[in-house]
Design an enzyme around this catalytic site. Structure first.
Site, PDB file in Angstrom:
ATOM      1  N   ALA A 169       1.215  -0.800   0.267  1.00 19.73           N
ATOM      2  CA  ALA A 169      -0.034  -0.299  -0.380  1.00 19.73           C
ATOM      3  C   ALA A 169       0.981   0.848   0.135  1.00 19.73           C
ATOM      4  O   ALA A 169       0.293   1.842  -0.377  1.00 19.73           O
ATOM      5  CB  ALA A 169      -1.180   0.020   0.949  1.00 19.73           C
ATOM      6  N   THR A 170       2.395   1.505   0.270  1.00 17.22           N
ATOM      7  CA  THR A 170       2.649   2.568   0.414  1.00 17.22           C
ATOM      8  C   THR A 170       3.261   2.872  -0.597  1.00 17.22           C
ATOM      9  O   THR A 170       2.872   4.016  -1.473  1.00 17.22           O
ATOM     10  CB  THR A 170       4.224   1.817   1.223  1.00 17.22           C
ATOM     11  OG1 THR A 170       4.430   2.156   2.756  1.00 17.22           O
ATOM     12  CG2 THR A 170       5.243   3.494   1.141  1.00 17.22           C
ATOM     13  N   ALA A 176      -1.768  -7.056   1.286  1.00 13.21           N
ATOM     14  CA  ALA A 176      -2.391  -8.463   0.691  1.00 13.21           C
ATOM     15  C   ALA A 176      -2.076  -8.440   3.141  1.00 13.21           C
ATOM     16  O   ALA A 176      -2.499  -9.126   3.319  1.00 13.21           O
ATOM     17  CB  ALA A 176      -1.399  -9.265   0.652  1.00 13.21           C
ATOM     18  N   HIS A 177      -0.619  -7.802   3.495  1.00 18.46           N
ATOM     19  CA  HIS A 177      -0.736  -8.384   5.001  1.00 18.46           C
ATOM     20  C   HIS A 177      -1.342  -7.305   5.089  1.00 18.46           C
ATOM     21  O   HIS A 177      -1.174  -8.543   6.743  1.00 18.46           O
ATOM     22  CB  HIS A 177       0.927  -8.453   4.383  1.00 18.46           C
ATOM     23  CG  HIS A 177       1.785  -6.948   5.504  1.00 18.46           C
ATOM     24  ND1 HIS A 177       1.387  -6.465   6.908  1.00 18.46           N
ATOM     25  CD2 HIS A 177       1.642  -5.150   4.447  1.00 18.46           C
ATOM     26  CE1 HIS A 177       2.073  -4.726   6.772  1.00 18.46           C
ATOM     27  NE2 HIS A 177       1.926  -4.671   5.262  1.00 18.46           N
ATOM     28  N   THR A 218       8.539  -7.415 -13.542  1.00 23.94           N
ATOM     29  CA  THR A 218       7.938  -8.758 -12.879  1.00 23.94           C
ATOM     30  C   THR A 218       7.024  -8.497 -12.116  1.00 23.94           C
ATOM     31  O   THR A 218       7.077  -8.136 -10.972  1.00 23.94           O
ATOM     32  CB  THR A 218       9.011  -9.563 -12.920  1.00 23.94           C
ATOM     33  OG1 THR A 218      10.419  -9.218 -13.942  1.00 23.94           O
ATOM     34  CG2 THR A 218       8.875 -11.187 -12.825  1.00 23.94           C
ATOM     35  N   CYS A 235       8.981   6.229  17.866  1.00 20.66           N
ATOM     36  CA  CYS A 235       9.693   6.091  18.121  1.00 20.66           C
ATOM     37  C   CYS A 235      10.244   6.929  16.703  1.00 20.66           C
ATOM     38  O   CYS A 235      10.464   6.451  15.775  1.00 20.66           O
ATOM     39  CB  CYS A 235      10.793   5.102  18.562  1.00 20.66           C
ATOM     40  SG  CYS A 235      11.696   5.056  19.959  1.00 20.66           S
TER      41      CYS A 235
HETATM   42  C1  LIG Z   1      -0.425  -1.029   7.094  1.00 25.17           C
HETATM   43  C2  LIG Z   1      -0.765   1.059   5.560  1.00 25.17           C
HETATM   44  C3  LIG Z   1       0.007   0.845   5.200  1.00 25.17           C
HETATM   45  C4  LIG Z   1       0.968   1.036   4.333  1.00 25.17           C
HETATM   46  O1  LIG Z   1       1.215  -0.596   3.314  1.00 25.17           O
HETATM   47  P1  LIG Z   1       2.446  -1.697   3.150  1.00 25.17           P
HETATM   48  O2  LIG Z   1       1.908  -2.650   2.322  1.00 25.17           O
HETATM   49  O3  LIG Z   1       2.812  -2.218   4.524  1.00 25.17           O
HETATM   50  O4  LIG Z   1       3.023  -0.242   2.581  1.00 25.17           O
HETATM   51  C5  LIG Z   1      -1.179   2.650   4.282  1.00 25.17           C
HETATM   52  N1  LIG Z   1      -1.612   2.980   4.823  1.00 25.17           N
HETATM   53  C6  LIG Z   1      -2.570   1.961   6.056  1.00 25.17           C
HETATM   54  C7  LIG Z   1      -3.887   2.528   6.434  1.00 25.17           C
HETATM   55  C8  LIG Z   1      -2.342   0.809   6.757  1.00 25.17           C
HETATM   56  O5  LIG Z   1      -2.552   0.745   7.493  1.00 25.17           O
END
Ligand SMILES: *Cc1c(COP(=O)(O)O)cnc(C)c1O
Length: 409
Positions: free
Chosen positions: A74-75, A203-204, A243, A329
């Site tokens: 998501a980043t 996904a995570h 890829t 932190c």
């Molecule tokens: C975890 C999170 C992200 C970042 O997702 P990643 O896949 O870890 O890069 C972005 N936005 C929100 C609201 C999140 O909780």
């Protein structure tokens, strides 16, 4: 019950065993590159990716699987959406609207764009963490090219009025992006009903693997244009070169399929566990504040402030339970969370906050153990706190005065 207990499902989730099973063949016999158009290894990988695209599109009600662009998480999805739109539409304007409680992936993109000459409005939120659709409307100018408001907050679980915001964006002809990482798979997400033109997911946070995510990009009414973040190869309709992570994508697809089938039941169960956790703690302790919205919140989220107790000290005393504190932190010091500050919480109270993130694999036994241990540990830390002792004494004195006045027995 197994120790340690994992109750930090907003940070990441364990991979569902069914997801892992679906992924495994793509590390071994089905190792093909989805971009290899001239042999069966490539076709097999491409078919798996296509199926995942459909599974994701179904879960978020995208009208076509072609609207799903795979990313590293998501980043990257947030960066692609915000920087991609800002650049592709720079002839139309240089103004972006977002809100103060967004994830750093969104806020830091906006900061970078500010350094490049864009103007960003960071809307405030109320004490529940809600952004007001009317404030969104009032912030729009003829230079606004994008509104980016998250669907669900990752710290306090607040669900934003996304449909109303999407409606306003449509009326004013402004593109609307939502970081829906915490919402997808946990509450119903429908890009049509939300009026979302772009939507980030990963996904995570939904029982899939780390390092794979997606960006939904509307293809009709309007067709959204994006400038890619990097060059090379023309994968994903020229929007995201590289890829494809086939095994990860298969895992994300499977995670979406499971979420679609099990969401109503899982959301109900998690909301029950959340209430049980909250009630268990509130029954045992005074001076506990609930952060976020009482009803408009993620089923598995509970964020509590324990006055007179440093969140970090509480975490140290609860090593067998994985939860998060309201402090982050930084290089210099322990900073209070920007989300808790944005809902108007004083800095010292923000440092007493704990986020509980319940998920698919948490049980009633774990919840009961956690509320018992939290109560124990908070009592122990408060017994060492001169401030709490003074407060309790003040309270007793107050009670005595009331007794003298015959108001309490
Ligand atoms: C975890 C999170 C992200 C970042 O997702 P990643 O896949 O870890 O890069 C972005 N936005 C929100 C609201 C999140 O909780």
């Amino acid at each position: 019950m197994k120790i340690p207990i994992y109750m930090d499902n907003h940070a990441t989730t364990p991979v569902d065993p069914r997801v892992l099973e679906a992924m495994l063949p793509y590390f071994s016999e089905r190792f093909g590159n989805a971009a290899s158009r001239n042999h069966s290894f490539g076709w097999e990988a491409e078919a798996a990716v296509d199926e995942a695209r459909q599974q994701i599109a179904r879960l978020i009600h995208a009208s076509s699987p072609k609207e799903i662009v795979f990313t590293s998480g998501a980043t990257e999805s947030d960066n692609l959406a915000i920087k991609g739109v800002a650049d592709a539409y720079k002839e139309n304007g240089n103004h972006i609207i977002t809100c103060a409680t967004e994830h750093k992936a969104v806020l830091d993109c906006c900061k970078t764009l500010e350094r490049r000459g864009y103007r960003v409005t960071y809307l405030p939120v109320d004490s529940f963490g809600l952004v007001s659709p009317e404030q969104v409307r009032a912030a729009i100018t003829d230079k606004t090219v994008l509104i980016s408001i998250m669907a669900a907050n990752n710290e306090i679980g607040t669900l934003h009025p996304i449909r109303e915001i999407g409606q306003i964006a449509k009326e004013r002809g402004v593109l609307f992006h939502t970081d829906a990482v915490q919402a997808v798979g946990r509450v119903p997400v429908d890009v049509e009903a939300m009026g979302a033109d772009l939507l980030s997911l990963t996904a995570h946070k939904m029982y899939g693997p780390k390092g794979v995510g997606a960006l939904y990009v509307r293809s009709k009414r309007p067709k959204v244009r994006l400038t890619p973040l990097f060059d090379g190869g023309g994968h994903e309709g020229g929007v995201r070169a590289g890829t494809l992570n086939v095994a990860g994508i298969v895992g994300l697809g499977k995670a979406c399929e499971i979420a679609e089938a099990e969401m109503p039941e899982e959301a109900r169960r998690l909301a029950e566990l959340r209430e049980r956790l909250k009630d268990g703690i509130l029954r045992e302790l005074d001076q506990v504040q609930i952060n976020g919205h009482p009803t408009e919140r993620l089923p598995g989220n509970m964020n509590l402030s324990f006055a007179f107790v440093e969140g970090e000290s509480l975490l140290m005393g609860l090593k067998e339970i994985a939860v998060s504190s309201g402090s982050a932190c930084t290089s210099a010091a322990l900073e209070p969370s920007h989300v808790l500050r944005a809902i108007g919480m004083a800095e010292d109270l923000a440092h007493t906050a704990i986020r509980f993130g319940l998920g698919r694999f948490n049980t009633v036994e774990e919840v009961d153990y956690t509320s018992r241990r939290v109560a124990e540990e908070v009592r122990r830390l408060r017994s060492l706190s001169p401030l709490y002792a003074a407060k309790a004494k003040g309270q007793r004195r107050g009670d005595d005065e009331l007794k003298l006045q015959g108001r309490v027995s």
